[in-house]
Design a protein around this motif. Sequence first.
Motif, PDB file in Angstrom:
ATOM      1  N   VAL A 180       0.788  -1.136  -0.057  1.00 47.03           N
ATOM      2  CA  VAL A 180       0.039   0.161  -0.026  1.00 47.03           C
ATOM      3  C   VAL A 180       0.785   1.278  -0.032  1.00 47.03           C
ATOM      4  N   LEU A 181       0.669   2.114  -1.019  1.00 42.61           N
ATOM      5  CA  LEU A 181       1.058   3.450  -1.029  1.00 42.61           C
ATOM      6  C   LEU A 181       0.033   4.395  -0.540  1.00 42.61           C
ATOM      7  N   ASP A 182       0.461   5.374   0.435  1.00 42.11           N
ATOM      8  CA  ASP A 182      -0.554   6.252   0.590  1.00 42.11           C
ATOM      9  C   ASP A 182      -0.043   7.751   0.362  1.00 42.11           C
ATOM     10  N   ILE A 183      -0.943   8.445  -0.425  1.00 39.98           N
ATOM     11  CA  ILE A 183      -0.633   9.754  -0.866  1.00 39.98           C
ATOM     12  C   ILE A 183      -0.923  10.689   0.378  1.00 39.98           C
ATOM     13  N   GLY A 184      -0.088  11.354   0.851  1.00 36.57           N
ATOM     14  CA  GLY A 184      -0.326  12.217   2.071  1.00 36.57           C
ATOM     15  C   GLY A 184      -1.174  13.311   1.928  1.00 36.57           C
ATOM     16  N   ARG A 226       4.030  26.010  -8.008  1.00 38.27           N
ATOM     17  CA  ARG A 226       4.193  25.856  -6.801  1.00 38.27           C
ATOM     18  C   ARG A 226       3.856  24.290  -6.445  1.00 38.27           C
ATOM     19  N   LEU A 227       4.779  23.708  -5.836  1.00 33.82           N
ATOM     20  CA  LEU A 227       4.656  22.304  -5.439  1.00 33.82           C
ATOM     21  C   LEU A 227       4.106  22.066  -4.141  1.00 33.82           C
ATOM     22  N   SER A 228       3.264  20.969  -3.852  1.00 35.24           N
ATOM     23  CA  SER A 228       2.936  20.616  -2.487  1.00 35.24           C
ATOM     24  C   SER A 228       2.934  19.019  -2.463  1.00 35.24           C
ATOM     25  N   GLU A 229       3.107  18.616  -1.299  1.00 30.79           N
ATOM     26  CA  GLU A 229       2.902  17.183  -1.181  1.00 30.79           C
ATOM     27  C   GLU A 229       1.849  16.396  -1.872  1.00 30.79           C
ATOM     28  N   CYS A 230       0.603  16.752  -1.615  1.00 29.74           N
ATOM     29  CA  CYS A 230      -0.320  15.830  -1.972  1.00 29.74           C
ATOM     30  C   CYS A 230      -0.425  15.807  -3.557  1.00 29.74           C
ATOM     31  N   GLU A 231      -0.239  17.255  -4.319  1.00 31.04           N
ATOM     32  CA  GLU A 231      -0.382  17.206  -5.686  1.00 31.04           C
ATOM     33  C   GLU A 231       0.778  16.353  -6.272  1.00 31.04           C
ATOM     34  N   PHE A 232       1.927  16.750  -5.636  1.00 32.09           N
ATOM     35  CA  PHE A 232       3.071  15.716  -6.352  1.00 32.09           C
ATOM     36  C   PHE A 232       2.834  14.577  -6.331  1.00 32.09           C
ATOM     37  N   TRP A 233       2.421  13.910  -5.138  1.00 36.31           N
ATOM     38  CA  TRP A 233       2.303  12.137  -5.270  1.00 36.31           C
ATOM     39  C   TRP A 233       1.055  11.797  -5.744  1.00 36.31           C
ATOM     40  N   TYR A 234      -0.042  12.633  -6.000  1.00 30.87           N
ATOM     41  CA  TYR A 234      -1.027  12.220  -6.905  1.00 30.87           C
ATOM     42  C   TYR A 234      -0.398  12.142  -8.376  1.00 30.87           C
ATOM     43  N   GLU A 235       0.483  12.989  -8.792  1.00 28.66           N
ATOM     44  CA  GLU A 235       1.045  12.817 -10.152  1.00 28.66           C
ATOM     45  C   GLU A 235       2.025  11.888 -10.487  1.00 28.66           C
ATOM     46  N   TYR A 236       2.896  11.730  -9.118  1.00 26.28           N
ATOM     47  CA  TYR A 236       3.882  10.571  -9.423  1.00 26.28           C
ATOM     48  C   TYR A 236       3.878   9.263  -8.845  1.00 26.28           C
ATOM     49  N   SER A 237       2.872   9.177  -7.843  1.00 29.17           N
ATOM     50  CA  SER A 237       2.809   7.828  -7.149  1.00 29.17           C
ATOM     51  C   SER A 237       2.433   6.617  -8.166  1.00 29.17           C
ATOM     52  N   TYR A 238       2.212   7.126  -9.364  1.00 30.35           N
ATOM     53  CA  TYR A 238       1.943   5.967 -10.305  1.00 30.35           C
ATOM     54  C   TYR A 238       3.385   5.393 -10.749  1.00 30.35           C
ATOM     55  N   MET A 240       3.876  -1.192   4.009  1.00 33.38           N
ATOM     56  CA  MET A 240       3.029   0.098   3.791  1.00 33.38           C
ATOM     57  C   MET A 240       4.013   1.315   3.837  1.00 33.38           C
ATOM     58  N   VAL A 241       3.911   2.222   2.873  1.00 34.82           N
ATOM     59  CA  VAL A 241       4.767   3.475   2.694  1.00 34.82           C
ATOM     60  C   VAL A 241       3.799   4.656   2.433  1.00 34.82           C
ATOM     61  N   PHE A 242       4.057   5.538   3.197  1.00 27.12           N
ATOM     62  CA  PHE A 242       3.458   6.712   3.368  1.00 27.12           C
ATOM     63  C   PHE A 242       4.190   7.879   2.705  1.00 27.12           C
ATOM     64  N   LEU A 243       3.724   8.360   1.479  1.00 31.15           N
ATOM     65  CA  LEU A 243       4.310   9.078   0.445  1.00 31.15           C
ATOM     66  C   LEU A 243       4.096  10.639   0.816  1.00 31.15           C
ATOM     67  N   HIS A 244       5.072  11.092   1.569  1.00 29.22           N
ATOM     68  CA  HIS A 244       5.102  12.612   1.946  1.00 29.22           C
ATOM     69  C   HIS A 244       6.354  13.136   1.492  1.00 29.22           C
ATOM     70  N   HIS A 245       6.438  14.677   1.824  1.00 35.18           N
ATOM     71  CA  HIS A 245       7.886  15.604   1.682  1.00 35.18           C
ATOM     72  C   HIS A 245       7.696  16.135   2.920  1.00 35.18           C
ATOM     73  N   ASN A 246       8.810  17.103   3.262  1.00 30.98           N
ATOM     74  CA  ASN A 246       8.956  17.646   4.397  1.00 30.98           C
ATOM     75  C   ASN A 246       9.130  19.149   4.233  1.00 30.98           C
ATOM     76  N   SER A 247       9.247  19.834   5.388  1.00 30.83           N
ATOM     77  CA  SER A 247       9.344  21.270   5.331  1.00 30.83           C
ATOM     78  C   SER A 247       9.399  21.753   6.909  1.00 30.83           C
ATOM     79  N   ALA A 281       7.034   2.699   6.630  1.00 32.18           N
ATOM     80  CA  ALA A 281       7.818   3.717   6.524  1.00 32.18           C
ATOM     81  C   ALA A 281       7.032   4.894   5.900  1.00 32.18           C
ATOM     82  N   ILE A 282       7.652   6.127   6.477  1.00 31.89           N
ATOM     83  CA  ILE A 282       7.116   7.596   6.109  1.00 31.89           C
ATOM     84  C   ILE A 282       8.220   8.177   5.206  1.00 31.89           C
TER      85      ILE A 282
END
Length: 301
Positions: free
Chosen positions: A32-36, A54-66, A142-149, A224-225
């Motif tokens: 399971v990959l979770d888009i944060g 302008r990048l965001s965590e959610c938008e990035f992983w919707y586009e690239y989790s594929y 299980m991998v939670f797909l996020h970025h940091n800030s 993992a996150i």
Amino acid sequence: MIQRLSVLVLGLLVLLLAACQQFPGPATPAVVLDIGHTAEFPGARTPGKVNGKRLSECEFWYEYSYYTKKVVEAAGYSCVVCNRGYLPDDERYEAWAERADVQQLEKREKPGRRYPSYYYPDRVAAGIISADYAVYRQAPAMVFLHHNSNGNGWRRYRQDSIILANRHNGVPLAQAIADSLNSRCLNHGMPNKGKKCKVEVRYRDASRGGGWLNVCDDAGIPAAIIEAAFLNNRQHARYLADPENARRYAEAVGHGIVHYLRTQSGTVHHRRHNVNEPDEGSFGYARESRRLDVPGAKLLL
């Protein structure tokens, strides 16, 4: 002993059958990959535009989790992508979600508002429904797909790339992902001041991501996150704003998952045997939790 195990298995089956009513897709094993986060509340964002966007965590992983999913499936493993929220009424998101076959868990929640796990109600966190989905799907990982800030505005210092892991089962998975990012992206096109991505175990109540990781740990799921890229680091943001680099980053996460699955096959995972025995991750262990009234949360302490 056999009778006790039978009761535990029966209890889990009852929970899984009940969960069928609230989760999409079959209750079959899959990574399971979770888009944060959600499109409405997208998590970390770049302070300004980079390469025109302008990048965001959610938008990035919707586009690239594929691309992460594609690497895992190409290696012969079942893989599913989920997101805690509803599918946005946006043509871009609709196209990305269709391509990755994102399972929308359709949980309405306000940012930061914590609620209990369906399976382990003493585990409490915002977004915990995604961890429950991993339990439902009997995930081998299980991998939670996020970025940091961190901080406000663009920053260059005190930004350490990390992969968070659950304490009993997740370190080998997190290390495999960190190694893949270190060898393919960080300091290899993605400037990181020579510093490598490291693994950090997290499990305490009210800690960021701790509730998700504990739910997976209780069920014997390595989790993992991803917190390796900082969206308020100009160099990281410029790297991820380039579509080719973004794809390489997402694929690197997938390669790490595959390496873990191939090398850890047959590993016996730790499971929580007594759900009524509290630990540092139980709701109420943290002082801030003791000040909250969370409907449905199980207070064992």
